[in-house]
Design a protein around this motif. Structure first.
Motif, PDB file in Angstrom:
ATOM      1  N   LEU A   1     -41.924  -8.784 -33.442  1.00 26.62           N
ATOM      2  CA  LEU A   1     -42.295  -8.701 -32.138  1.00 26.62           C
ATOM      3  C   LEU A   1     -43.928  -8.970 -32.217  1.00 26.62           C
ATOM      4  O   LEU A   1     -44.185  -9.257 -31.141  1.00 26.62           O
ATOM      5  N   TYR A   2     -44.660  -8.785 -33.134  1.00 28.65           N
ATOM      6  CA  TYR A   2     -46.335  -9.096 -32.953  1.00 28.65           C
ATOM      7  C   TYR A   2     -46.181 -10.711 -32.817  1.00 28.65           C
ATOM      8  O   TYR A   2     -47.090 -10.821 -31.979  1.00 28.65           O
ATOM      9  N   ASN A   3     -45.605 -11.360 -33.542  1.00 32.30           N
ATOM     10  CA  ASN A   3     -45.543 -12.512 -33.479  1.00 32.30           C
ATOM     11  C   ASN A   3     -45.046 -13.257 -32.202  1.00 32.30           C
ATOM     12  O   ASN A   3     -45.896 -14.157 -31.384  1.00 32.30           O
ATOM     13  N   ALA A   4     -44.061 -12.446 -31.381  1.00 33.94           N
ATOM     14  CA  ALA A   4     -43.612 -13.052 -30.215  1.00 33.94           C
ATOM     15  C   ALA A   4     -44.529 -12.684 -28.996  1.00 33.94           C
ATOM     16  O   ALA A   4     -44.948 -13.411 -28.153  1.00 33.94           O
TER      17      ALA A   4
ATOM     18  N   CYS B   1     -34.805 -13.010 -21.188  1.00 29.63           N
ATOM     19  CA  CYS B   1     -34.023 -14.080 -21.897  1.00 29.63           C
ATOM     20  C   CYS B   1     -33.549 -13.461 -23.184  1.00 29.63           C
ATOM     21  O   CYS B   1     -34.128 -12.874 -23.706  1.00 29.63           O
ATOM     22  N   CYS B   2     -32.268 -13.296 -23.207  1.00 35.12           N
ATOM     23  CA  CYS B   2     -31.535 -12.935 -24.349  1.00 35.12           C
ATOM     24  C   CYS B   2     -32.206 -13.227 -25.765  1.00 35.12           C
ATOM     25  O   CYS B   2     -31.866 -12.563 -26.641  1.00 35.12           O
ATOM     26  N   LYS B   3     -32.621 -14.559 -25.930  1.00 31.56           N
ATOM     27  CA  LYS B   3     -33.270 -14.935 -26.989  1.00 31.56           C
ATOM     28  C   LYS B   3     -34.698 -14.388 -27.205  1.00 31.56           C
ATOM     29  O   LYS B   3     -35.279 -14.634 -28.356  1.00 31.56           O
ATOM     30  N   GLN B   4     -35.193 -14.160 -26.290  1.00 35.82           N
ATOM     31  CA  GLN B   4     -36.678 -13.922 -26.396  1.00 35.82           C
ATOM     32  C   GLN B   4     -37.200 -12.487 -25.943  1.00 35.82           C
ATOM     33  O   GLN B   4     -38.399 -12.079 -25.958  1.00 35.82           O
ATOM     34  N   CYS B   5     -36.142 -11.558 -25.639  1.00 36.74           N
ATOM     35  CA  CYS B   5     -36.493 -10.235 -25.513  1.00 36.74           C
ATOM     36  C   CYS B   5     -36.694  -9.535 -26.699  1.00 36.74           C
ATOM     37  O   CYS B   5     -36.895 -10.031 -27.616  1.00 36.74           O
ATOM     38  N   ALA B   6     -37.168  -8.154 -26.612  1.00 37.30           N
ATOM     39  CA  ALA B   6     -37.115  -7.510 -28.013  1.00 37.30           C
ATOM     40  C   ALA B   6     -36.107  -7.558 -29.176  1.00 37.30           C
ATOM     41  O   ALA B   6     -36.324  -7.925 -29.978  1.00 37.30           O
ATOM     42  N   VAL B   7     -35.048  -7.494 -28.692  1.00 32.73           N
ATOM     43  CA  VAL B   7     -33.520  -7.550 -29.603  1.00 32.73           C
ATOM     44  C   VAL B   7     -33.596  -9.120 -29.966  1.00 32.73           C
ATOM     45  O   VAL B   7     -33.239  -9.243 -31.271  1.00 32.73           O
TER      46      VAL B   7
ATOM     47  N   GLU C   1     -33.070  -2.234 -26.763  1.00 34.75           N
ATOM     48  CA  GLU C   1     -33.297  -3.269 -25.813  1.00 34.75           C
ATOM     49  C   GLU C   1     -33.195  -2.397 -24.357  1.00 34.75           C
ATOM     50  O   GLU C   1     -34.205  -2.860 -23.579  1.00 34.75           O
ATOM     51  N   ILE C   2     -32.660  -1.304 -24.290  1.00 29.11           N
ATOM     52  CA  ILE C   2     -33.005  -0.628 -22.858  1.00 29.11           C
ATOM     53  C   ILE C   2     -34.384  -0.024 -22.829  1.00 29.11           C
ATOM     54  O   ILE C   2     -35.188   0.021 -21.798  1.00 29.11           O
ATOM     55  N   THR C   3     -34.738   0.354 -24.131  1.00 25.76           N
ATOM     56  CA  THR C   3     -36.172   1.079 -24.386  1.00 25.76           C
ATOM     57  C   THR C   3     -37.196   0.129 -23.728  1.00 25.76           C
ATOM     58  O   THR C   3     -38.218   0.146 -22.910  1.00 25.76           O
ATOM     59  N   PHE C   4     -37.022  -1.306 -24.084  1.00 24.75           N
ATOM     60  CA  PHE C   4     -37.793  -2.299 -23.939  1.00 24.75           C
ATOM     61  C   PHE C   4     -37.848  -2.765 -22.165  1.00 24.75           C
ATOM     62  O   PHE C   4     -38.890  -2.763 -21.659  1.00 24.75           O
TER      63      PHE C   4
END
Length: 149
Positions: free
Chosen positions: A14-17, A27-33, A81-84
């Motif tokens: 998450l830090y790197n992202a 985006c499903c590939k770039q969200c938190a999960v 994901e919901i939290t994010f």
């Protein structure tokens, strides 16, 4: 601070992202999960709606079998994901009718989302939240905690 390997790995991703501008709530590939799961979108098949806490048949099967994805159960992934999304200002479940932030990739919005996710991840692993700055202001006769430099 002692952490679990899944927490350490997730925080690193998450830090790197966040710093590489590869964090995007829509985006499903770039969200938190998506980032926690190595930029894959296979997790979206665990529920029928993005932003739902209800596992579908596939999600329930994985949950019942005790399957984990990078250390997290299907239900934990949905909670992350919901939290994010909620902390980023989305009304759930995601669809074109519900409200969302004007600029979802704004660093301030993403930081709010990540802060909420980090709090949840620490809670899931029973680890003190490293972003909880309130402890720094606790005093008796001298400060209880010292900043480490």
């Amino acid at each position: 601070m002692k952490t679990t390997s899944r927490l350490e790995t997730a925080l690193g991703k998450l830090y790197n992202a966040f710093h590489n501008d590869t964090l995007n709530p829509e985006c499903c590939k770039q969200c938190a999960v998506g980032n926690i799961l190595d930029n894959t979108d296979s997790w979206k098949h665990l529920s029928d709606r993005h932003g739902s806490t209800v596992l579908n048949y596939i999600g329930k099967v994985h949950e019942t079998l005790g399957r984990k994805f990078n250390g997290y159960t299907p239900l934990e992934l949905l909670k992350i994901e919901i939290t994010f999304l909620e902390a980023c200002g989305y009304q759930l479940p995601l669809n074109y009718k519900n409200s969302k932030p004007q600029n979802p990739t704004d660093k301030d919005i993403l930081f709010e989302g990540l802060s909420a996710v980090i709090t949840l991840l620490c809670k899931l692993d029973n680890v003190p939240n490293p972003m909880d700055y309130v402890r720094l202001f606790e005093v008796e006769n001298t400060p209880k905690y010292q900043l480490e430099f």
